[in-house]
Write an enzyme that holds these catalytic residues in place. Structure first.
Site, mmCIF file in Angstrom:
data_model
loop_
_atom_site.group_PDB
_atom_site.id
_atom_site.type_symbol
_atom_site.label_atom_id
_atom_site.label_comp_id
_atom_site.label_asym_id
_atom_site.label_seq_id
_atom_site.Cartn_x
_atom_site.Cartn_y
_atom_site.Cartn_z
ATOM 1 N N LYS A 1 15.203 -7.491 -18.548
ATOM 2 C CA LYS A 1 15.304 -6.168 -17.901
ATOM 3 C C LYS A 1 16.313 -5.278 -18.603
ATOM 4 O O LYS A 1 16.260 -4.047 -18.484
ATOM 5 C CB LYS A 1 15.678 -6.340 -16.435
ATOM 6 C CG LYS A 1 14.564 -6.908 -15.581
ATOM 7 C CD LYS A 1 13.828 -5.831 -14.840
ATOM 8 C CE LYS A 1 12.438 -6.276 -14.464
ATOM 9 N NZ LYS A 1 11.631 -5.231 -13.842
ATOM 10 N N ASP B 1 16.500 -5.496 -6.844
ATOM 11 C CA ASP B 1 16.832 -6.868 -6.429
ATOM 12 C C ASP B 1 17.954 -7.414 -7.309
ATOM 13 O O ASP B 1 18.428 -8.514 -7.089
ATOM 14 C CB ASP B 1 15.616 -7.778 -6.616
ATOM 15 C CG ASP B 1 14.625 -7.623 -5.481
ATOM 16 O OD1 ASP B 1 15.074 -7.346 -4.367
ATOM 17 O OD2 ASP B 1 13.419 -7.779 -5.719
HETATM 18 C C1 LIG Z 1 13.854 -12.052 -14.389
HETATM 19 C C2 LIG Z 1 12.655 -11.278 -14.026
HETATM 20 N N1 LIG Z 1 11.457 -11.710 -14.402
HETATM 21 C C3 LIG Z 1 10.332 -11.041 -14.122
HETATM 22 C C4 LIG Z 1 10.370 -9.876 -13.389
HETATM 23 C C5 LIG Z 1 9.084 -9.166 -13.089
HETATM 24 O O1 LIG Z 1 8.932 -7.981 -13.810
HETATM 25 P P1 LIG Z 1 7.927 -6.871 -13.259
HETATM 26 O O2 LIG Z 1 8.449 -6.440 -11.925
HETATM 27 O O3 LIG Z 1 7.962 -5.799 -14.277
HETATM 28 O O4 LIG Z 1 6.595 -7.526 -13.132
HETATM 29 C C6 LIG Z 1 11.596 -9.396 -12.943
HETATM 30 C C7 LIG Z 1 11.661 -8.175 -12.175
HETATM 31 O O5 LIG Z 1 12.712 -7.755 -11.715
HETATM 32 C C8 LIG Z 1 12.775 -10.102 -13.259
HETATM 33 O O6 LIG Z 1 13.981 -9.675 -12.875
#
Ligand SMILES: Cc1ncc(COP(=O)(O)O)c(C=O)c1O
Length: 421
Positions: free
Chosen positions: A85, A134
């Site tokens: 992110k 989050d």
């Molecule tokens: C560590 C991690 N993996 C995957 C995701 C999923 O990404 P997306 O919401 O773009 O599908 C998030 C989303 O916050 C995340 O923090």
């Protein structure tokens, strides 16, 4: 096995809508152009501390699963922020800062480098960026605001851990914790942004709000480009399958779009994995249109606890993803510990709760003969999984390292792709 302990709870496979044209369709370029991906690469790879994250070969686990190769993109060290992110929200803040300056000073088009160097610090002190989060996205936005020198306010809900709050506050963000759930934090953020003239930097898109999430996704494509370069440099073929987890779908869409742009008809098959409690992409695939689900219980995979698919992401997923799976929480701890112990190969790996769903999906699919066949998993398969976070909350990570009395094994007994030949 009782249903809740099955590695895969639901599978929606071989969607005809995604078996369309082999080369990347215009509609996908419209979501994310090559120029946007290249601009993100040109900017982000010049940031201080930039280094490609490791692409680890999980050879031992590949052998156990009966596939030719298994690669794990380890995002735990991304810019010291702990997750992929870090590439998205921060980049969108800098781009917005440039647009904001250009609006106030017509005729000027400040470079992102000049913003990072503080050349516009006085003016940018008047800009406030906000988001609801989050954790990981908020951390990225807070970091981007610090690079840009603007103010940052982050809204978190009651369930966001104290460790994640502290990580954002440590980046100088003003963190507002509310009583309600994620949706309540989104609504309050939107209300206060409108009332005060602040800019929302969200990782999800909706009607009338597309450009900032598009820039966030462009930032994520840096990870996809790194993977293809890393495979290429070591003489390895691109993957045949990508097992990728989804929250709002931005990550999966960004990787799918970039791979499709660069590999054309040789692009891998994409399998999207979600927590059963928050399966908005799965439901969108079932109904063939963007769906919203109500989150009744929170999953341990905090980054994936999203009830509404991003509209922009769905434009890519609808065309590029043929297979959707849902999983339960049970194997998150066991698979995190398998990686931590170095038993998968590639050395000991620190993987957070939202880093392992792709692997859980692959392990579950490989253990189920019918599913493996339907997904085309076979001895020659080369699978990529995205380990998209490290220990983003150290206290939760430590707790997850302790086995629970009812935990299932990381690998189901029947694990191993069986073949007809
Ligand atoms: C560590 C991690 N993996 C995957 C995701 C999923 O990404 P997306 O919401 O773009 O599908 C998030 C989303 O916050 C995340 O923090």
């Amino acid at each position: 096995m009782p249903p809740s302990r099955r590695p895969i709870i639901r599978a929606h496979l071989n969607r005809p809508a995604a078996s369309g044209p082999d080369s990347c369709p215009e509609a996908v370029f419209d979501v994310l152009s090559e120029e946007q991906a290249e601009a993100a690469w040109a900017e982000i790879t010049t940031w201080p501390g930039y280094a490609p994250t490791p692409l680890r070969a999980l050879d031992a686990l590949a052998d156990r699963l009966g596939i030719a190769a298994l690669h794990y993109k380890d995002e735990g060290e991304r810019f010291g922020l702990g997750s992929f992110k870090a590439l998205g929200g921060s980049y969108a803040v800098l781009r917005h800062a440039a647009d904001w300056l250009a609006e106030w000073r017509p005729g000027e088009s400040p470079s992102l480098a000049s913003i990072r160097e503080g050349a516009h610090a006085e003016a940018l002190a008047g800009l406030t960026v906000v988001t609801a989060t989050d954790g990981n996205h908020g951390r990225s936005v807070a970091w981007g605001a610090r690079m840009a020198g603007c103010r940052c306010r982050i809204y978190i809900h009651a369930g966001v851990s104290e460790g994640r709050r502290e990580a954002m506050a440590a980046l100088d963000a003003e963190v507002v914790r509310i009583d309600g759930d994620y949706d309540d934090s989104v609504h309050l953020c939107a209300r206060e942004a409108i009332a005060n003239g602040w800019t929302i930097i969200s990782d999800t898109s909706f009607d009338g709000y597309m450009e900032i999430p598009r820039t966030v996704m462009a930032g994520y494509t840096v990870m996809a480009s790194e993977i293809l370069d890393q495979l290429d440099r070591t003489g390895k073929a691109p993957p045949s399958h990508v097992f990728v987890q989804a929250g709002v779908g931005g990550l999966a869409a960004a990787v799918c779009a970039r791979f499709w742009q660069r590999l054309g008809p040789k692009r891998p098959r994409f399998v999207v994995i979600e927590p059963e409690q928050a399966a908005c992409c799965f439901e969108s695939a079932l109904g063939d249109r963007p769906a919203t689900v109500t989150i009744e219980t929170e999953t341990v995979m905090a980054g994936l606890s999203c009830g509404e698919v991003s509209l922009l992401a769905w434009e890519v997923l609808a065309r590029g993803v043929s297979d959707f799976l849902t999983i339960g929480d049970e194997r998150v701890g066991p698979v995190m510990r398998l990686l931590a112990a170095g038993e998968a190969g590639g050395g000991p790996i620190t993987a957070g709760e939202s880093a392992v769903p792709g692997l859980i999906g692959l392990i579950g699919a490989a253990a189920d003969e019918t599913l493996a066949r339907a997904l085309g998993l076979a001895a020659e398969s080369r699978v990529l999984v995205l380990g998209c976070e490290g220990a983003t909350d150290p206290a939760i990570y430590r707790a997850m390292m302790v086995p629970g009395p009812d935990d299932p094994p990381a690998l189901p007994a029947a694990s191993g792709v069986r073949h007809d030949d």
